[in-house]
Design a protein around this motif. Structure first.
Motif, PDB file in Angstrom:
ATOM      1  N   GLU A 139       0.813  -1.218   0.000  1.00 47.58           N
ATOM      2  CA  GLU A 139       0.000   0.000   0.000  1.00 47.58           C
ATOM      3  C   GLU A 139       0.847   1.268   0.000  1.00 47.58           C
ATOM      4  O   GLU A 139       0.325   2.364  -0.226  1.00 47.58           O
ATOM      5  CB  GLU A 139      -0.920   0.008   1.223  1.00 47.58           C
TER       6      GLU A 139
ATOM      7  N   ASN B 100       5.833   1.170  -8.060  1.00 42.57           N
ATOM      8  CA  ASN B 100       5.108   0.609  -6.918  1.00 42.57           C
ATOM      9  C   ASN B 100       5.730  -0.699  -6.455  1.00 42.57           C
ATOM     10  O   ASN B 100       5.795  -0.974  -5.251  1.00 42.57           O
ATOM     11  CB  ASN B 100       3.625   0.414  -7.256  1.00 42.57           C
TER      12      ASN B 100
ATOM     13  N   SER C 242       0.647   4.100  -7.118  1.00 42.32           N
ATOM     14  CA  SER C 242      -0.068   2.826  -7.176  1.00 42.32           C
ATOM     15  C   SER C 242      -1.118   2.862  -8.277  1.00 42.32           C
ATOM     16  O   SER C 242      -1.946   3.772  -8.325  1.00 42.32           O
ATOM     17  CB  SER C 242      -0.758   2.525  -5.845  1.00 42.32           C
TER      18      SER C 242
END
Length: 308
Positions: free
Chosen positions: A22, A137, A30
């Motif tokens: 996350e 990411n 992301s």
């Protein structure tokens, strides 16, 4: 390396930390998660989807399901190809300040010592778009695990197309990890103070609706709001352009079908058109007295650019 109390349920642990997967949302990096959505997940105002959820034996996301199932296989491939030796890997790690996660596998490299492997699977076309390095990411996720595990290197192992294992070695970058920890601490301070980040209007529509909750019978009077009026005009203008574009697509499609006639494939100067017909499906009996109606086949239309 700081392990976590395993008496916590997976759900409780995930709610208590910003996971390594996350972290990219805090860098606007992301493709799946915005900072606004992450904020509301951790505030508890919206539900956090169960990772790799399986209901009645059916995975909610087959790509995730298969990726998880393939993780130990890809680790074994990496060990055999590059001489890694598995090291006992904690189920959960945390920095004690709201950052945590579950690394895929710690290994010992003959030259570099202990490091972290982050396992991914990818279609060849997706991997082709990466160039010489995986997406940011994935790199942030690997750096997070390296920092949590206290190791000096990490590596993203990607199985491309099911038969092409590739590795992307990354040295641990303390400055990057320090910035990750700083942003995570700042994020939790915002969560505690209920300071929501700005809405990403292109991506957060569903999240905003869920966070607001059920609509009421209240009437909102926006007749004095010129901004609302402009947004309404923008919406209708975009809808009109979309409808016009869909009409233009249908016209072009029909003209091409007329041009190729009954041919199932057409070769153009810079494109390839496939226009085969699917098979009819007959009626069938699901159980006594219940008939599932079949359907007639239809002509598929697939137009792709052919690169020289």
């Amino acid at each position: 390396m700081s392990a976590v109390d395993l008496s916590l349920s997976d759900e409780a642990f995930r709610a208590s930390v910003v996971g390594a997967g996350e972290v990219a949302a805090l860098f606007d990096a992301s493709p799946w998660l915005t900072k606004f959505e992450l904020f509301h997940r951790k505030r508890g105002t919206i539900a956090t989807p169960e990772f790799n959820a399986v209901t009645n034996g059916v995975p909610a996301d087959m790509r995730i399901f298969c990726g998880v199932m393939l993780e130990p296989v890809v680790v074994e491939i990496a060990c055999r190809l590059w001489g890694y030796e598995r090291v006992e890997t904690p189920k959960r790690l945390t920095n004690g300040n709201g950052l945590g996660g579950h690394p895929d596998q710690l290994v010992r490299c003959p030259e570099r010592g202990v490091g972290v492997l982050e396992i991914k699977t990818a279609d060849w076309l997706v991997a082709k778009g990466w160039g010489d390095e995986p997406p940011l990411n994935y790199q942030l996720q690997a750096q997070t695990y390296a920092g949590l595990a206290g190791v000096e290197w990490c590596e993203i192992i990607t199985l491309v197309g099911g038969n092409d294992p590739r590795r992307f070695p990354l040295p641990f970058k303390p400055k990057v990890y320090a910035e990750i920890e700083r942003r995570v601490a700042e994020f939790w301070a915002d969560v505690e103070a209920d300071r929501a980040p700005p809405v990403d209007y292109a991506r957060d529509g569903k999240t905003l609706v869920e966070a607001l909750g059920q609509p009421t019978d209240e009437v909102a009077d926006l007749r004095e709001s010129l901004d609302a009026e402009q947004e309404a005009m923008d919406f209708l203008d975009a809808k009109a352009r979309r409808d016009e574009a869909e009409t233009d697509m249908e016209v072009a499609k029909t003209r091409l079908i007329e041009r190729i006639g009954t041919a199932g494939v057409a070769l153009l100067p810079g494109h390839r058109l496939t226009a085969n017909r699917t098979k009819d499906t007959p009626d069938r009996e699901a159980k006594q007295g219940e008939i599932i109606r079949g359907r007639k086949g239809y002509r598929r239309f697939d137009l792709r650019e052919v690169k020289a």
